[in-house]
Design an enzyme around this catalytic site. Structure first.
Site, PDB file in Angstrom:
ATOM      1  N   MET A 220       0.811  -1.228   0.000  1.00 43.43           N
ATOM      2  CA  MET A 220       0.000   0.000   0.000  1.00 43.43           C
ATOM      3  C   MET A 220       0.841   1.272   0.000  1.00 43.43           C
ATOM      4  O   MET A 220       0.323   2.356  -0.272  1.00 43.43           O
ATOM      5  CB  MET A 220      -0.934  -0.019   1.208  1.00 43.43           C
ATOM      6  CG  MET A 220      -1.991  -1.095   1.118  1.00 43.43           C
ATOM      7  SD  MET A 220      -3.418  -0.588   0.130  1.00 43.43           S
ATOM      8  CE  MET A 220      -4.381   0.263   1.380  1.00 43.43           C
ATOM      9  N   HIS A 225      -1.205   4.038  -3.007  1.00 43.62           N
ATOM     10  CA  HIS A 225      -2.458   4.184  -2.258  1.00 43.62           C
ATOM     11  C   HIS A 225      -2.271   5.067  -1.027  1.00 43.62           C
ATOM     12  O   HIS A 225      -3.042   5.995  -0.792  1.00 43.62           O
ATOM     13  CB  HIS A 225      -2.990   2.810  -1.849  1.00 43.62           C
ATOM     14  CG  HIS A 225      -4.337   2.849  -1.198  1.00 43.62           C
ATOM     15  ND1 HIS A 225      -4.517   3.212   0.127  1.00 43.62           N
ATOM     16  CD2 HIS A 225      -5.576   2.605  -1.678  1.00 43.62           C
ATOM     17  CE1 HIS A 225      -5.801   3.175   0.423  1.00 43.62           C
ATOM     18  NE2 HIS A 225      -6.474   2.810  -0.652  1.00 43.62           N
ATOM     19  N   ASP A 226      -1.223   4.747  -0.245  1.00 46.42           N
ATOM     20  CA  ASP A 226      -0.976   5.517   0.977  1.00 46.42           C
ATOM     21  C   ASP A 226       0.085   6.597   0.752  1.00 46.42           C
ATOM     22  O   ASP A 226       0.511   7.245   1.713  1.00 46.42           O
ATOM     23  CB  ASP A 226      -0.532   4.581   2.108  1.00 46.42           C
ATOM     24  CG  ASP A 226      -1.661   3.648   2.542  1.00 46.42           C
ATOM     25  OD1 ASP A 226      -2.820   3.867   2.103  1.00 46.42           O
ATOM     26  OD2 ASP A 226      -1.397   2.699   3.305  1.00 46.42           O
ATOM     27  N   THR A 227       0.543   6.735  -0.494  1.00 44.65           N
ATOM     28  CA  THR A 227       1.536   7.762  -0.820  1.00 44.65           C
ATOM     29  C   THR A 227       0.971   8.598  -1.968  1.00 44.65           C
ATOM     30  O   THR A 227      -0.157   9.054  -1.876  1.00 44.65           O
ATOM     31  CB  THR A 227       2.891   7.104  -1.185  1.00 44.65           C
ATOM     32  OG1 THR A 227       2.660   6.108  -2.177  1.00 44.65           O
ATOM     33  CG2 THR A 227       3.542   6.466   0.026  1.00 44.65           C
TER      34      THR A 227
END
Ligand SMILES: *[C@@H]1O[C@H](CO)[C@@H](O)[C@H](O)[C@H]1NC(C)=O
Ligand SMILES: *[C@@H]1O[C@H](CO)[C@@H](O)[C@H](O)[C@H]1NC(C)=O
Ligand SMILES: *[C@@H]1O[C@H](CO)[C@@H](O)[C@H](O)[C@H]1NC(C)=O
Ligand SMILES: *[C@@H]1O[C@H](CO)[C@@H](O)[C@H](O)[C@H]1NC(C)=O
Ligand SMILES: *[C@@H]1O[C@H](CO)[C@@H](O)[C@H](O)[C@H]1NC(C)=O
Ligand SMILES: *[C@@H]1O[C@H](CO)[C@@H](O)[C@H](O)[C@H]1NC(C)=O
Ligand SMILES: *[C@@H]1O[C@H](CO)[C@@H](O)[C@H](O)[C@H]1NC(C)=O
Ligand SMILES: *[C@@H]1O[C@H](CO)[C@@H](O)[C@H](O)[C@H]1NC(C)=O
Ligand SMILES: *[C@@H]1O[C@H](CO)[C@@H](O)[C@H](O)[C@H]1NC(C)=O
Ligand SMILES: *[C@@H]1O[C@H](CO)[C@@H](O)[C@H](O)[C@H]1NC(C)=O
Ligand SMILES: *[C@@H]1O[C@H](CO)[C@@H](O)[C@H](O)[C@H]1NC(C)=O
Ligand SMILES: *[C@@H]1O[C@H](CO)[C@@H](O)[C@H](O)[C@H]1NC(C)=O
Length: 410
Positions: A220, A225-227
């Site tokens: 992720m 997605h998380d970056t």
């Protein structure tokens, strides 16, 4: 929420084809029903053996087809990123490639089974064993396949997520794992162990035992997605660059780099996509292919390359990547959705839809026109014999819930 106009449109369109939507999806679990304890996970990590079939079946354009998907980036943002631009310079940019809906999970589901079954959520969805996937098509010619999911703790892990065990940051998530939704995979102890981790990829690469079909999901952080796109494309370039120099990896290989969905829900769901690898002719490197494609094209392309049948779902007549259709003579439909009000940004009725729940699993077509005339996998035709297809799956354009179109007028 959908507007009432949308609901009316959708209901009207489907009245002829699909039984009326019921009002409840309560029978479907929203959250994980499989949560191995940490000790069970650690014990499985030490004992479960991944399965690594090998094969070398010739195809019209390539001998290996791999996909790497990043997350939630709009077309323009990806196109403007320098590392994406470098990757694009190594291959063909697909400038008219669409996701199927929002959010993430239905897009991954679509790439395996040829439908998203109306899914409009990232829940613990399970597709029953009588629904086939691309694996059943590959199996007809013993074409080897695998998935590589970064940070999967062991081959065949069925849990909802496996987080970084120090920071509890997101790593592996089930919603980004295309084959894990399907009981035809998870209920088979051989097949499920072909869903492996990135360390297994390193092993298979080193041993020259790579499969002919594979789907790669970075964790992720790496998948953006998380970056963000800056981080994700840097990771992707660092992952691909050594492989592009590896003659074993490159040999007759096509790699599709794309994104599951575009980020902004209110605009058409176009994503950036690149084809690269040793099977891409030198003269096509750095070029742009503006044919309309979507996630279903990945199944249709694999089928066309190896002469396989169809799943009888949205893969039936999906456009095939030009690198294959130009060799086999499959005629692709021409249309530019950039000029049309077709969004592919929401659900249609089905058993995995919250907004438009229906308790009937969509019935595939048995049309002999599917897969460029190779028809539908015989076991699928047999399973659904005598039942009318739920949608016009012979259309090259999947159903768009907002416009009610599955056959846009030209
Ligand atoms: C696939 O493998 C099975 C088991 O080894 C074999 O019986 C079958 O003939 C093979 N099928 C094809 C099309 O090669
Ligand atoms: C799954 O995610 C939850 C929520 O972040 C976390 O508490 C849990 O430890 C994770 N499970 C595993 C097995 O990593
Ligand atoms: C994601 O994978 C990378 C290696 O590719 C690793 O360094 C990183 O720690 C992982 N992300 C998280 C949140 O654990
Ligand atoms: C698949 O396995 C699950 C979990 O063990 C079970 O509930 C389900 O009935 C199985 N389905 C089939 C078709 O065997
Ligand atoms: C499990 O999958 C393998 C490989 O696809 C297949 O040969 C076998 O028949 C399947 N087993 C069952 C019980 O369905
Ligand atoms: C992505 O995040 C990094 C670090 O926070 C930042 O430097 C960079 O500008 C961001 N990229 C974009 C396109 O927003
Ligand atoms: C790949 O090969 C090219 C040209 O030979 C070289 O410039 C580049 O540094 C190599 N990249 C990697 C990651 O090995
Ligand atoms: C590429 O594949 C062909 C046949 O499959 C094989 O003869 C050749 O040695 C391979 N080349 C490399 C560099 O692996
Ligand atoms: C899809 O896009 C249309 C057009 O912008 C918008 O009206 C609609 O609300 C969007 N649907 C969702 C679920 O965001
Ligand atoms: C999402 O895709 C559409 C094309 O379908 C494109 O026009 C739009 O630019 C993309 N989103 C953004 C914000 O780039
Ligand atoms: C497929 O399985 C689902 C779920 O068990 C069931 O509702 C449906 O009737 C089955 N369809 C066929 C054609 O067997
Ligand atoms: C289904 O789609 C095909 C291909 O676009 C079209 O020729 C056919 O008329 C459609 N059938 C129906 C019943 O709408």
């Amino acid at each position: 929420m959908l507007s009432s106009a949308v609901l009316l449109l959708a209901a009207g369109h489907l009245a002829a084809a699909v039984p009326a939507a019921s009002s409840s999806y309560a029978s479907r679990p929203a959250v994980s029903t499989v949560e191995p304890s940490l000790t069970a996970i650690q014990s499985a990590e030490a004992t479960v053996k991944p399965v690594t079939p090998v094969s070398n079946v010739e195809g019209a354009s390539f001998k290996r087809f791999y996909q790497v998907w990043l997350e939630n980036i709009d077309y323009q943002s990806a196109m403007g990123d320098p590392n994406m631009a470098w990757l694009a310079s190594q291959g063909i940019t697909l400038s008219n490639y669409f996701a199927t809906t929002h959010p993430s999970e239905p897009n991954y589901c679509a790439a395996a089974g040829g439908d998203n079954f109306g899914m409009d959520n990232d829940d613990f969805n399970v597709v029953p064993a009588n629904v086939s996937t691309i694996v059943d098509l590959l199996d007809t010619k013993n074409i080897s396949w695998a998935e590589y999911q970064e940070d999967l703790p062991y081959a065949g892990f069925l849990g909802f997520n496996y987080s970084n065990q120090k920071t509890y940051a997101n790593d592996y998530v089930r919603k980004h794992n295309p084959l894990i939704f399907y009981e035809s995979i998870t209920n088979n102890s051989t097949r499920v162990r072909q869903i492996k981790g990135f360390t297994d990829f390193e092993t298979d690469l080193k041993n020259q035992e790579l499969p002919q079909w594979a789907f790669f999901t970075p964790n992720m952080t790496n998948d953006a997605h998380d970056t963000n796109i800056t981080f994700g494309s840097k990771w992707e370039r660092s992952f691909m660059a050594p492989l592009l120099n590896n003659s074993y990896f490159m040999n007759d290989t096509v790699v599709l780099l794309t994104f599951d969905e575009n980020e902004t829900y209110g605009i058409a769901n176009k994503v950036f996509a690149i084809l690269l690898g040793g099977a891409i002719p030198e003269k096509l490197k750095g070029t742009v292919d503006n044919t309309y494609y979507n996630h279903y094209s990945t199944i249709a392309t694999v089928s066309e390359n190896w002469g396989l049948p169809s799943l009888g779902r949205w893969d039936c007549n999906a456009n095939v990547f030009d690198i294959v259709s130009s060799k086999t003579g499959k005629v692709n439909a021409a249309l530019n959705f950039n000029d049309k009000s077709v969004y592919f940004n929401q659900s249609y009725p089905g058993p995995l839809s919250d907004e438009l729940y229906s308790d009937v699993w969509p019935i595939p077509t048995n049309s002999s026109t599917c897969a460029n005339g190779r028809g539908v996998l015989p076991s699928i035709v047999k399973t659904y014999a005598g039942q009318k297809a739920s949608f016009n799956y012979t259309s090259p354009y999947p159903y768009d819930a907002l416009t009610g179109l599955d056959v846009p007028s030209q």
